[in-house]
Design a protein around this motif. Structure first.
Motif, mmCIF file in Angstrom:
data_model
loop_
_atom_site.group_PDB
_atom_site.id
_atom_site.type_symbol
_atom_site.label_atom_id
_atom_site.label_comp_id
_atom_site.label_asym_id
_atom_site.label_seq_id
_atom_site.Cartn_x
_atom_site.Cartn_y
_atom_site.Cartn_z
ATOM 1 N N HIS A 1 -13.029 4.005 -4.220
ATOM 2 C CA HIS A 1 -11.891 2.716 -4.237
ATOM 3 C C HIS A 1 -11.585 2.732 -3.152
ATOM 4 O O HIS A 1 -10.209 1.465 -3.319
ATOM 5 N N ILE A 2 -12.024 3.714 -1.829
ATOM 6 C CA ILE A 2 -11.416 3.105 -0.343
ATOM 7 C C ILE A 2 -12.450 3.278 0.344
ATOM 8 O O ILE A 2 -12.557 1.907 1.459
ATOM 9 N N TYR A 3 -12.981 3.581 0.548
ATOM 10 C CA TYR A 3 -13.839 4.165 2.012
ATOM 11 C C TYR A 3 -14.596 2.886 1.923
ATOM 12 O O TYR A 3 -15.220 1.857 2.947
ATOM 13 N N GLU A 4 -15.004 2.158 0.740
ATOM 14 C CA GLU A 4 -16.366 0.442 1.326
ATOM 15 C C GLU A 4 -15.412 -0.338 0.544
ATOM 16 O O GLU A 4 -16.166 -1.488 1.155
ATOM 17 N N THR A 5 -13.763 -0.360 0.343
ATOM 18 C CA THR A 5 -12.821 -1.479 0.077
ATOM 19 C C THR A 5 -12.331 -2.243 1.347
ATOM 20 O O THR A 5 -11.761 -2.882 1.034
ATOM 21 N N VAL A 6 -11.894 -1.321 2.582
ATOM 22 C CA VAL A 6 -11.220 -1.659 3.579
ATOM 23 C C VAL A 6 -12.064 -2.178 4.800
ATOM 24 O O VAL A 6 -12.900 -1.228 5.148
ATOM 25 N N PHE A 7 -11.460 -3.184 5.396
ATOM 26 C CA PHE A 7 -12.597 -3.311 6.446
ATOM 27 C C PHE A 7 -10.982 -3.527 7.845
ATOM 28 O O PHE A 7 -11.316 -4.348 9.057
ATOM 29 N N SER A 8 -10.322 -3.846 7.825
ATOM 30 C CA SER A 8 -9.093 -2.783 9.017
ATOM 31 C C SER A 8 -8.663 -1.140 8.615
ATOM 32 O O SER A 8 -8.182 -1.175 7.700
ATOM 33 N N LEU A 9 -8.074 -1.160 10.145
ATOM 34 C CA LEU A 9 -7.293 -0.436 10.367
ATOM 35 C C LEU A 9 -5.955 -0.051 9.717
ATOM 36 O O LEU A 9 -5.228 1.232 8.875
ATOM 37 N N SER A 10 -4.773 -0.921 9.355
ATOM 38 C CA SER A 10 -3.702 -0.778 9.582
ATOM 39 C C SER A 10 -4.279 -1.289 7.560
ATOM 40 O O SER A 10 -2.812 -0.174 7.058
ATOM 41 N N THR B 1 0.720 9.266 -2.078
ATOM 42 C CA THR B 1 1.423 8.700 -0.666
ATOM 43 C C THR B 1 0.540 8.022 -0.319
ATOM 44 O O THR B 1 -0.940 7.504 -0.966
ATOM 45 N N LEU B 2 0.995 7.700 1.450
ATOM 46 C CA LEU B 2 0.115 6.948 2.164
ATOM 47 C C LEU B 2 -1.366 7.036 2.394
ATOM 48 O O LEU B 2 -0.186 8.126 2.766
ATOM 49 N N LEU B 3 -1.757 6.782 3.132
ATOM 50 C CA LEU B 3 -2.843 8.005 3.206
ATOM 51 C C LEU B 3 -2.521 7.709 4.913
ATOM 52 O O LEU B 3 -2.766 8.487 5.853
ATOM 53 N N GLY B 4 -1.843 7.153 5.654
ATOM 54 C CA GLY B 4 -1.539 6.894 7.334
ATOM 55 C C GLY B 4 -0.064 7.564 7.054
ATOM 56 O O GLY B 4 0.481 7.797 8.080
ATOM 57 N N PRO C 1 -2.013 3.822 -0.460
ATOM 58 C CA PRO C 1 -2.121 5.281 -1.672
ATOM 59 C C PRO C 1 -3.461 5.328 -2.097
ATOM 60 O O PRO C 1 -4.610 4.834 -2.495
ATOM 61 N N ILE C 2 -3.178 6.913 -1.674
ATOM 62 C CA ILE C 2 -3.472 7.922 -2.729
ATOM 63 C C ILE C 2 -3.050 9.037 -3.176
ATOM 64 O O ILE C 2 -1.894 8.864 -2.842
ATOM 65 N N GLY C 3 -4.185 10.255 -3.827
ATOM 66 C CA GLY C 3 -3.405 10.831 -4.942
ATOM 67 C C GLY C 3 -3.894 10.600 -6.162
ATOM 68 O O GLY C 3 -4.715 9.427 -6.583
ATOM 69 N N LYS C 4 -2.872 10.729 -7.305
ATOM 70 C CA LYS C 4 -2.141 10.385 -7.979
ATOM 71 C C LYS C 4 -1.609 9.416 -8.792
ATOM 72 O O LYS C 4 -0.698 9.025 -8.325
ATOM 73 N N PHE C 5 -2.790 8.028 -9.608
ATOM 74 C CA PHE C 5 -1.423 6.886 -10.438
ATOM 75 C C PHE C 5 -2.411 7.000 -11.883
ATOM 76 O O PHE C 5 -2.499 7.516 -12.374
ATOM 77 N N VAL C 6 -0.678 5.984 -11.859
ATOM 78 C CA VAL C 6 -1.115 5.725 -13.645
ATOM 79 C C VAL C 6 -1.680 4.490 -13.826
ATOM 80 O O VAL C 6 -0.790 3.397 -12.971
#
Length: 406
Positions: A149-158, A283-286, A164-169
């Motif tokens: 869900h994250i590694y392949e889907t982002v194309f900018s550092l910002s 939380t947020l990754l950054g 968001p990372i962690g647990k979600f509903v």
């Protein structure tokens, strides 16, 4: 070097080259680079570190698998990296990425220092830029959530930093990474003058086989989680005589008979239904809180203890038991202790603060361990804390607590 294979990735082309049988270079290119008539490449290699072994600091010997039902069983897994995601950016644009699994990591000298065995080939402009390296490491990647869900889907550092990372509903179902995946993040820079470029992949000096210098990044990762632990519990009478001290030899059952429970937050019917003074699972990754995706939970030592098998119950001790939460700034993290001494029951609730006494210090910081020492003298509760940071080494800051009742 010989071309091994070419594979299509999501949103980018990945080409695999070999420096040797054990050493691969991977490229992540999305097409032509502006202002470049002939493709130029840079080969990069990475080393990461996360901290020291916590087993020497553990208050009890813990064995068995790391499972969410008993956080105390995973405290010695906090610094491990078994999954590592490397992103390389030119400015804000991500120009390369690679996913390393445990077999791709060589651990140095038994410490939490790793060499990433496979190199990364990136396309760069003719005027070489400084490159930013953003690394995400973790003990586990629950259900391959980060990879998918994250590694392949982002194309900018910002964009990456604000994921968001962690647990979600979502749609009534829990999703995402567990706190005990122990996500760690770090950044580094590869200066333009420290690496060479070539249009020929065979030119790169990966294992002293070529003539073009590879760029190297040494990146230190810091945990995104914080830990809270009750380190000692003492009861005294009005004359300062010690009636009970958890530091003295006691069986786990003896301690549980006095220190009945440790709670984070207030139970309002289950996970995700607590007030925001409990455990934060997202939380947020950054860095910072994931506003709009914040997911709070109530957690309790007794609840976890009830979920253990009988053998684990016998060994489990609330002293040294460690809770985890992501960093919190918008609300305090309340800890409640309930205790019983010779038929007299009591409880105290306090919120953890990190340094100072102002309102903005009512926060829990990531990569910090809060070791709480509690003394009850003549039914008056006194709370002290030792705060550790980075690789859980002692940090010279004061820990301030606001007692809500006691």
């Amino acid at each position: 070097m010989k071309l091994k294979n070419i594979a299509l990735g999501i949103g980018f082309l990945a080409a695999m080259f070999s420096c040797s049988m054990e050493d691969d270079i991977a490229s992540d290119t999305k097409g032509k680079v502006d202002g470049v008539s002939e493709d130029l490449y840079a080969a990069l290699q990475f080393n990461i570190s996360t901290g020291t072994d916590l087993s020497t600091k553990a208050t009890t010997e813990v064995t068995g698998p790391a499972v969410d039902s008993d956080y105390s069983a995973v405290k010695n897994k906090e610094m491990e990296v078994n999954h590592c995601f490397v992103f390389v950016a030119n400015g804000d644009e991500i120009i390369g990425r690679r996913y390393y699994t445990k077999s791709d990591l060589t651990q140095k000298d038994g410490a939490y220092k790793y060499t990433l065995n496979k190199h990364l080939l990136v396309k760069v402009p003719s005027v070489k830029p400084d490159l930013t390296v953003f690394v995400v490491g973790m003990t586990d990647d629950s259900n391959s959530y980060f990879a998918t869900h994250i590694y392949e889907t982002v194309f900018s550092l910002s964009e990456l930093r604000n994921k968001p990372i962690g647990k979600f509903v979502r749609d009534g179902q829990e999703t995402g990474n567990s706190l005990t995946d122990f996500i760690k993040v770090g950044e580094g820079t590869i200066l333009a003058g420290s690496y060479g470029t070539s249009s020929k992949t065979t030119d790169f000096d990966c294992l002293e086989e070529g003539t073009v210098k590879c760029g190297v990044a040494d990146v230190t990762l810091a945990l995104r989680t914080a830990a809270i632990e009750i380190a000692s519990f003492v009861i005294k009478d009005a004359n300062d005589n010690v009636l009970f001290d958890s530091d003295n030899p006691h069986s786990a059952a003896d301690v549980r008979a006095v220190l009945r429970d440790i709670q984070l937050g207030t139970d309002k019917g289950g996970i995700g239904q607590t007030d925001n003074n409990g455990q934060l699972l997202s939380t947020l990754l950054g860095g910072g809180e994931a506003i709009g995706a914040a997911y709070y939970a109530y957690t309790s030592y007794l609840n976890k203890w009830n979920s253990m098998n009988e053998e684990a119950k016998k060994k489990s001790n609330p002293i040294g038991y460690r809770f985890y939460t992501y960093e919190k700034k918008s609300s305090a993290t309340n800890v409640t202790l309930t205790y019983d001494w010779k038929g007299r029951s009591g409880s105290t609730t306090f919120s953890i603060k990190t340094g100072g006494t102002t309102e903005n210090c009512a926060e829990v910081k990531p990569n910090h361990l809060y070791k709480v020492h509690v003394t009850i003298k003549n039914q008056v509760v006194d709370v002290d804390v030792i705060t550790y940071t980075m690789d859980w080494k002692k940090e010279e800051i004061s820990g301030e607590f606001e007692r809500i009742n006691g």
